[in-house]
Design a protein around this motif. Structure first.
Motif, mmCIF file in Angstrom:
data_model
loop_
_atom_site.group_PDB
_atom_site.id
_atom_site.type_symbol
_atom_site.label_atom_id
_atom_site.label_comp_id
_atom_site.label_asym_id
_atom_site.label_seq_id
_atom_site.Cartn_x
_atom_site.Cartn_y
_atom_site.Cartn_z
ATOM 1 N N GLY A 1 29.390 -46.526 29.561
ATOM 2 C CA GLY A 1 29.207 -45.305 30.339
ATOM 3 C C GLY A 1 27.807 -45.209 30.916
ATOM 4 N N MET A 2 26.791 -45.562 30.117
ATOM 5 C CA MET A 2 25.410 -45.507 30.597
ATOM 6 C C MET A 2 25.152 -46.589 31.648
ATOM 7 S SD MET A 2 24.041 -42.891 29.255
ATOM 8 C CE MET A 2 25.700 -42.204 29.485
ATOM 9 N N ALA A 3 25.793 -47.746 31.479
ATOM 10 C CA ALA A 3 25.663 -48.797 32.499
ATOM 11 C C ALA A 3 26.264 -48.325 33.818
ATOM 12 C CB ALA A 3 26.348 -50.077 32.024
ATOM 13 N N MET A 4 27.377 -47.587 33.714
ATOM 14 C CA MET A 4 28.006 -47.017 34.906
ATOM 15 C C MET A 4 27.058 -46.020 35.579
ATOM 16 S SD MET A 4 30.881 -46.989 36.653
ATOM 17 C CE MET A 4 32.131 -47.559 35.499
ATOM 18 N N ALA A 5 26.465 -45.123 34.781
ATOM 19 C CA ALA A 5 25.541 -44.127 35.328
ATOM 20 C C ALA A 5 24.305 -44.792 35.928
ATOM 21 C CB ALA A 5 25.141 -43.132 34.234
ATOM 22 N N ASP A 6 23.875 -45.909 35.348
ATOM 23 C CA ASP A 6 22.693 -46.618 35.834
ATOM 24 C C ASP A 6 22.924 -47.197 37.229
ATOM 25 O OD1 ASP A 6 20.077 -47.642 35.630
ATOM 26 O OD2 ASP A 6 20.828 -49.587 34.980
ATOM 27 N N GLY A 7 24.191 -47.348 37.614
ATOM 28 C CA GLY A 7 24.490 -47.857 38.947
ATOM 29 C C GLY A 7 24.349 -46.827 40.042
ATOM 30 N N LEU A 8 24.106 -45.555 39.661
ATOM 31 C CA LEU A 8 23.972 -44.486 40.653
ATOM 32 C C LEU A 8 22.560 -44.436 41.225
ATOM 33 C CD1 LEU A 8 25.774 -41.575 38.741
ATOM 34 C CD2 LEU A 8 26.743 -43.002 40.542
ATOM 35 N N LYS A 9 22.445 -43.920 42.427
ATOM 36 C CA LYS A 9 21.136 -43.570 42.968
ATOM 37 C C LYS A 9 20.567 -42.416 42.155
ATOM 38 C CE LYS A 9 21.022 -46.277 46.672
ATOM 39 N NZ LYS A 9 19.958 -47.265 46.920
ATOM 40 N N VAL A 10 19.241 -42.274 42.139
ATOM 41 C CA VAL A 10 18.635 -41.223 41.330
ATOM 42 C C VAL A 10 19.072 -39.834 41.794
ATOM 43 C CG1 VAL A 10 16.523 -41.059 42.721
ATOM 44 C CG2 VAL A 10 16.462 -40.401 40.315
ATOM 45 N N THR A 11 19.309 -39.657 43.108
ATOM 46 C CA THR A 11 19.766 -38.348 43.590
ATOM 47 C C THR A 11 21.166 -38.024 43.067
ATOM 48 O OG1 THR A 11 20.479 -39.457 45.622
ATOM 49 C CG2 THR A 11 18.349 -38.324 45.669
ATOM 50 N N ALA A 12 22.050 -39.036 43.049
ATOM 51 C CA ALA A 12 23.403 -38.820 42.517
ATOM 52 C C ALA A 12 23.367 -38.586 41.015
ATOM 53 C CB ALA A 12 24.286 -40.030 42.843
ATOM 54 N N LEU A 13 22.438 -39.261 40.334
ATOM 55 C CA LEU A 13 22.307 -39.089 38.887
ATOM 56 C C LEU A 13 21.808 -37.685 38.555
ATOM 57 C CD1 LEU A 13 22.719 -40.636 36.276
ATOM 58 C CD2 LEU A 13 20.375 -41.462 36.435
#
Length: 214
Positions: free
Chosen positions: A164-176
Motif C-alpha cells: 500500500g505504501m509503495a502504491m502511495a509512493d507512486g503518487l505526485k506529492v500534490t495527489a498524496l
C-alpha cells in the motif's frame, strides 16, 4: 469546480517562487504552470475561495520581493464555470500537464513497472503458452486511475501495508496531499498537510495503518 487562483509572472524564476509561496501559504492544490510566450509564465492553483485568495496574496508578495516588475497579472475566480475544467486537462504527446514539469520527475510507478515486466515476459515466452501466462493473477496490485482512502484500505487489506505504501509512493506529492486530507486521524492536518513533503506524508499514513492493525 473549486475556486481558481492565477498569477502571471515575467520569467520562470518568479513563477517558481510564486508557486512555492502559494502552496505553503494555504490549503490549495497546484494545477499547472503555463508558458504564455514572450517570457510570461502563469501559475494556477485551486481550492476553497478563502484559501485561494490567501495563496494568491502570498504568491504576489513573494514575486514582488524578487522584483515588482516581475509580476504581470493576478486573478481569483471564486466560482469558475464547470466547462473551464477542459483548460486544465493533460496535454501534449506524453499526456502531461505543465504542472508536472514544474516538479522533479518521480520514479517509475508500480503500474509502469508491472506493465514493463509483463511485456518483457510475454516477449520471451513461446506464442503457444502466452494465454496461460496472461491468465495468472499478478501478485502485485495495479496502480488505479485515482488513489483514495477507500482504495488504499482495500489494497492494504489484500496485499499488506508495504504494498500500500509503495502504491502511495507512486503518487505526485500534490495527489498524496489530497489523499492525506481524507484521514482525520493523522497527526498533521490543514496547512501542515499542504506544506508536508512526500516522505512525511508516507510516514504519517504508514503509522496510521500500523496503529490500526495493532
Amino acid at each position: 469546480m473549486k475556486a481558481l487562483g492565477l498569477i502571471e509572472t515575467k520569467g520562470t524564476l518568479a513563477a517558481v517562487e510564486a508557486a512555492d509561496a502559494m502552496v505553503k501559504a494555504a490549503d490549495v492544490t497546484l494545477v499547472e504552470k503555463t508558458r504564455v510566450g514572450g517570457g510570461l509564465v502563469t501559475i494556477t492553483v485551486t481550492g476553497d475561495v478563502a484559501a485561494v485568495q490567501a495563496a494568491v496574496d502570498a504568491g504576489v508578495a513573494a514575486v514582488e520581493r524578487i522584483a515588482a516588475s516581475s509580476l504581470a497579472a493576478k486573478l481569483v475566480i471564486p466560482r469558475p464555470h464547470e466547462e473551464l475544467e477542459i483548460l486544465f486537462t493533460p496535454k501534449g504527446p506524453g499526456g502531461k500537464t505543465d504542472a508536472e514539469e514544474l516538479v522533479a520527475e518521480e520514479p517509475k510507478t508500480i503500474k509502469a513497472a508491472i506493465n514493463s515486466n509483463a511485456e518483457e515476459s510475454e516477449m520471451n515466452q513461446p506464442e503457444a503458452i502466452q494465454p496461460e501466462t496472461k491468465a495468472k493473477e499478478s501478485p502485485h496490485p495495479a496502480l488505479p486511475e485515482k488513489l483514495d482512502r477507500q482504495t488504499l484500505d482495500s489494497i492494504i487489506e489484500k496485499y499488506g501495508i508495504a504494498e500500500g505504501m509503495a502504491m502511495a509512493d507512486g503518487l505526485k506529492v500534490t495527489a498524496l496531499r489530497t489523499l492525506a486530507r481524507e484521514y482525520g486521524e493523522l497527526k498533521i492536518s490543514g496547512r501542515e498537510v499542504s506544506k508536508a513533503n512526500k516522505q512525511l506524508l508516507l510516514e504519517e499514513l504508514k503509522s496510521y495503518y500500523e496503529a490500526r492493525n495493532d
